[in-house]
Design an enzyme around this catalytic site. Structure first.
Site, PDB file in Angstrom:
ATOM      1  N   ASN A 263       0.828  -1.293  -0.104  1.00 32.06           N
ATOM      2  CA  ASN A 263       0.001  -0.016   0.044  1.00 32.06           C
ATOM      3  C   ASN A 263       1.031   1.342  -0.028  1.00 32.06           C
ATOM      4  O   ASN A 263       1.815   1.532   0.981  1.00 32.06           O
ATOM      5  CB  ASN A 263      -0.900   0.004   1.274  1.00 32.06           C
ATOM      6  CG  ASN A 263      -1.569  -1.250   1.514  1.00 32.06           C
ATOM      7  OD1 ASN A 263      -2.410  -1.699   0.595  1.00 32.06           O
ATOM      8  ND2 ASN A 263      -1.058  -2.028   2.484  1.00 32.06           N
ATOM      9  N   GLU A 294       8.799  -4.316  -1.079  1.00 28.14           N
ATOM     10  CA  GLU A 294       7.547  -3.405  -0.932  1.00 28.14           C
ATOM     11  C   GLU A 294       8.094  -2.280  -1.523  1.00 28.14           C
ATOM     12  O   GLU A 294       7.337  -1.509  -1.959  1.00 28.14           O
ATOM     13  CB  GLU A 294       6.932  -3.494   0.669  1.00 28.14           C
ATOM     14  CG  GLU A 294       6.795  -5.058   0.862  1.00 28.14           C
ATOM     15  CD  GLU A 294       5.801  -5.836  -0.032  1.00 28.14           C
ATOM     16  OE1 GLU A 294       4.802  -5.131  -0.842  1.00 28.14           O
ATOM     17  OE2 GLU A 294       5.745  -6.914  -0.172  1.00 28.14           O
TER      18      GLU A 294
HETATM   19 ZN   LIG Z   1       5.087  -7.848  -4.313  1.00 24.37          ZN
END
Ligand SMILES: [Zn+2]
Length: 828
Positions: A263, A294
């Protein structure tokens, strides 16, 4: 509810363009015991083809009102998570008020209560199509818009999200308006989270976890923050684009289905990544890799998002490749690549052996659910290896130039594979169509072999039979005799055979194709090389080469080309002298869970367990006390030893290796081994659970109880797993993991039928993501019998399985068949 089809998404994207989302969430009662719902109000402004109609997604417990351009819509028209918005204007506003349900399967706004202190924690995981369970929206990846979110929460909570959160008045949090985001990237984390904050290069940083993990958080945050800061510097320099999403929070959340979720500005991680006891270096490395993975997504996936789910692989392949590359650069160590070989590529090769294997790119994803099924070892591990080959093919400079151009051109928007390849072709002045066809759009894996001849090495490429393609490989071959490297050659293999001259050196006892793991291919060890593995492998100097051999051995085991007893022998001699943490952990798991757990016939297990335990004991004795190596050895010893007295002493806290006294997770490992052996009672497990009131303790206790080899305990565990008990995703996983442990075939055989009846019936009660996991973990793989495979075949033929269950059954049956073939070939 049916999932969004590509055709519907394309039609909707032609009609509308979303301008902005304003979302208000009332979580103010979220801390009350057993609270199950929250209030959600969404205001969406969007443009449209005047006069057209489209649909809005809302998966609510109860929709209270829908107002389109000032007119209330009839709520009876809400069906199957959708409502039609008729007669649109050029500029529109729709306001939806709804009561939404918290989830406990990790999809939507998940609510978990920490048994340690009874505090509730929430986090939003809206991947892949759970956003409408939190707010009404046009839920598809190419309708990006900025979000302004306001959250009301209990006053003692904190709230985090994609935009920087500020508390306007006690309990009311306003989140800064975000950059345009895809719906599946929106998150809210709320609860009495503990926090560590910092700042780097103008970017506010935060790391957060449940209050009961505050000590672990403060101990481990500095290391994680260092990785984060170094990776920001690396990506800024590599991509030439500043991190675009303001602050950067990393939130460790309970019962998270995946490893982490990218996110923008607020990454969620499974909180088992916060180690509450001793951790091995490879576990810390895995966490660091997840952090850099990430972060790579912030650019690749978040800043530029795929048009449709069929290009999800590109996000994951890229992040996987970048994660290892970045960690190697910032730590100046190759450990990340060794770990990639042992942990990730082994996973990918297993996926390639399964009948469900698919091309990296271009798999049809007619709807969102079917896209989720290809989110596997091919998308991550093979995709990353293929990008490595692309770098070898184009050169690194052209690759980086192409990536930067792609990111800049599509920033804050969407793109597809053709855009990525186009950027690469422009940067390199190369035509990539045949390369892409061979590596990206054709499934299968080539086999690389090597033969030493008088004055050279013949390297062969055998194409995959099912899906032949002309794949060029940048590859190397190395050979050793008694630890001395007698040859090492590199080659560009773009035909089926090439001979590379070797100037000097003797004959190699052990000859290893793809020795540095440069390409994606089966490394075929000759029968001569396999035969000398027990004595030769431990003498090979570089961990990367040893890792390739272990993965080749794993592959050969699965293909019934090597006797599992040879794996035990190799383990017995090579493992006690192994130093690399990733190899120790992964080879240890191969031995204990696969070879002792499944491959060896029952009659061979006692002796093999003794041999393995002796190897683990030898490694424990030679390791520096308290080291990563000692911990890995203690874990294998606990899992393999038939010595219940030793386990009993360890469970009681005596004779423990240094650093493990008071380590609750290690104690549960020991208790579970005792449970599998039937050497501990349910009452004793309950007493141990009472001493460990943590979430992890509760889950470990469930797994241990499910492992107890009595009819009553199995009956209890199965009922808890599939019955109507409001179990969370993690509780089901724990029960499933314990249930089949050990060799209690007669006891658990009746549950083969139960599995095929009860697990598919969880459909509807458990989301697809969680269902895929529990179906995999609960599969009766330890009942190594033709009847098990036959029961699965029958279930698959019935035709009414959800995509998640179907895929789990296909894959697990394939793994079982590998074990059956091995037993047929080598006895048992
Ligand atoms: Zn990923």
């Amino acid at each position: 509810m049916s999932s969004l089809t590509r055709a519907d998404a394309e039609r909707r994207a032609q009609i509308i363009d979303v301008t902005a989302y304003q979302v208000e969430l009332d979580l103010s009662r979220g801390d009350l015991p057993d609270h199950t719902t929250f209030e959600s109000r969404s205001t969406i402004t969007f443009t449209a083809t005047a006069g057209a109609s489209t649909f809005l997604d809302v998966k609510a417990a109860e929709v209270r009102s829908i107002e389109l351009n000032g007119t209330l819509l009839d709520l009876a028209s809400v069906a199957d998570g959708r409502v039609t918005l008729p007669d649109l204007a050029a500029d529109n506003a729709v306001v939806v008020e709804a009561t939404m349900g918290y989830s406990n399967d990790g999809q939507g706004l998940h609510r978990a209560v920490d048994p340690a202190d009874s505090q509730a924690y929430l986090y939003g995981h809206l991947f892949l199509d759970a956003a409408p369970k939190v707010f009404a929206c046009f839920d598809q990846p190419d309708l990006k818009a900025p979000y302004t979110i306001v959250v009301t929460a209990p006053e003692h909570w904190i709230v985090l999200g994609n935009g920087a959160a500020t508390q306007a008045i006690p309990g009311r949090w306003e989140l800064a308006t975000t950059q345009p985001l895809a719906t599946y990237f929106v998150t809210i984390c709320a609860g009495p989270y503990a926090s560590v904050t910092d700042e780097h290069d103008g970017i506010p940083l935060g790391i957060h976890a449940r209050a009961s993990l505050a000590q672990e958080l403060s101990d481990q945050a500095p290391g994680m923050l260092q990785v984060t800061k170094d990776a920001f510097d690396y990506y800024h320099q590599l991509f030439d684009i500043r991190y675009p999403f303001g602050s950067y929070h990393q939130v460790f959340v309970p019962e998270f289905n995946a490893g982490a979720m990218e996110n923008p500005g607020c990454v969620t991680f499974r909180d088992t990544y916060l180690f509450r006891g001793a951790a091995t270096q490879d576990e810390i490395l895995t966490r660091a890799t997840t952090i850099t993975h990430e972060m790579a997504h912030m650019w690749f996936g978040d800043l530029v998002t795929m048009d449709w789910w069929d290009d999800l692989w590109l996000n994951e392949s890229f992040a996987e490749y970048m994660a290892h590359r970045t960690l190697t650069a910032i730590t100046d160590s190759d450990d990340a690549w060794v770990d990639s070989t042992m942990a990730r590529k082994a996973w990918g090769y297993a996926a390639e052996r399964a009948p469900s294997t698919h091309p990296v790119a271009g798999s049809p994803a007619p709807d969102a659910d079917s896209a989720l099924q290809n989110f596997d070892g091919i998308s991550y591990a093979k995709g990353a290896a293929v990008l490595g080959q692309l770098v070898a093919h184009l050169g690194d400079e052209a690759f980086v130039t192409g990536v930067t151009a792609y990111l800049k051109e599509h920033a804050y928007g969407n793109a597809a594979l053709a855009d990525f390849l186009g950027a690469m072709e422009t940067a390199s002045w190369r035509d990539l169509s045949s390369w892409a066809q061979a590596w990206l759009t054709t499934a299968g894996v080539d086999t690389i072999g090597a033969h030493q001849m008088g004055d050279g090495v013949r390297i062969t490429r055998t194409r995959s039979e099912q899906a032949p393609a002309d794949r060029p490989h940048a590859v190397d071959v190395a050979g050793w005799t008694d630890g001395e490297q007698v040859l090492h050659v590199r080659a560009s293999l773009d035909t089926d055979e090439v001979t590379v001259p070797v100037s000097a050196g003797g004959r190699a006892a052990l000859l290893v194709p793809n020795a540095s793991d440069l390409t994606w291919a089966r490394s075929a060890l000759s029968q001569d090389s396999l035969a000398v593995l027990p004595t030769q492998l431990g003498q090979v100097g570089e961990p990367q080469h040893r890792a390739v051999v272990w993965v080749a051995l794993t592959d050969a085991l699965a293909l019934a080309e090597v006797d599992p007893r040879l794996v035990v022998e190799t383990f017995a001699q090579a493992w006690p002298v192994e130093d690399n943490p990733s190899i120790l952990s992964r080879a240890g798991l191969l031995l204990t869970s696969r070879v002792l757990g499944e491959y060896l016939p029952d009659a061979d297990v006692p002796a093999a367990a003794e041999t393995s335990a002796a190897a683990a004991r030898a490694r424990l004795d030679s390791a520096e006390p308290g080291s990563s190596q000692a911990l890995a050895a203690a874990r294998v010893l606990a899992a393999a030893t038939p010595d219940a007295d030793l386990l009993g002493r360890w469970a009681g806290g005596t004779d423990l290796p240094e650093g493990l006294l008071g380590d609750r997770d290690f104690r549960w490992l020991v208790l579970r081994a005792l449970a599998v052996a039937g050497a501990v009672s349910a009452d004793e497990l309950e007493a141990a659970a009472a001493q460990d009131s943590s979430l992890q303790g509760k889950l470990s206790a469930l797994a241990a109880r499910a492992a107890l080899p009595t009819e009553a305990d199995k009956e209890w565990a199965w009922d808890q797993l599939v019955g109507d008990h409001d179990r969370s995703n993690y509780e089901r996983n724990a029960l499933a993991t314990g249930f089949w442990a050990g060799r209690h075939t007669d006891l658990v055989r009746p549950y083969v039928v139960a599995f095929h009846r009860d697990i598919p019936a969880l459909e509807g009660r458990v989301g697809q993501d969680a269902l895929a996991r529990v179906a995999t973990l609960a599969y009766p793989r330890t009942v190594v019998e033709e009847a098990t495979a036959a029961a699965t075949r029958e279930a698959l033929a019935s035709g009414d399985l959800s995509p998640a269950v179907r895929r789990a059954l296909v894959d697990q049956q394939s793994v079982l068949r590998e074990v059956l073939a091995s037993r047929a070939a080598f006895g048992g």
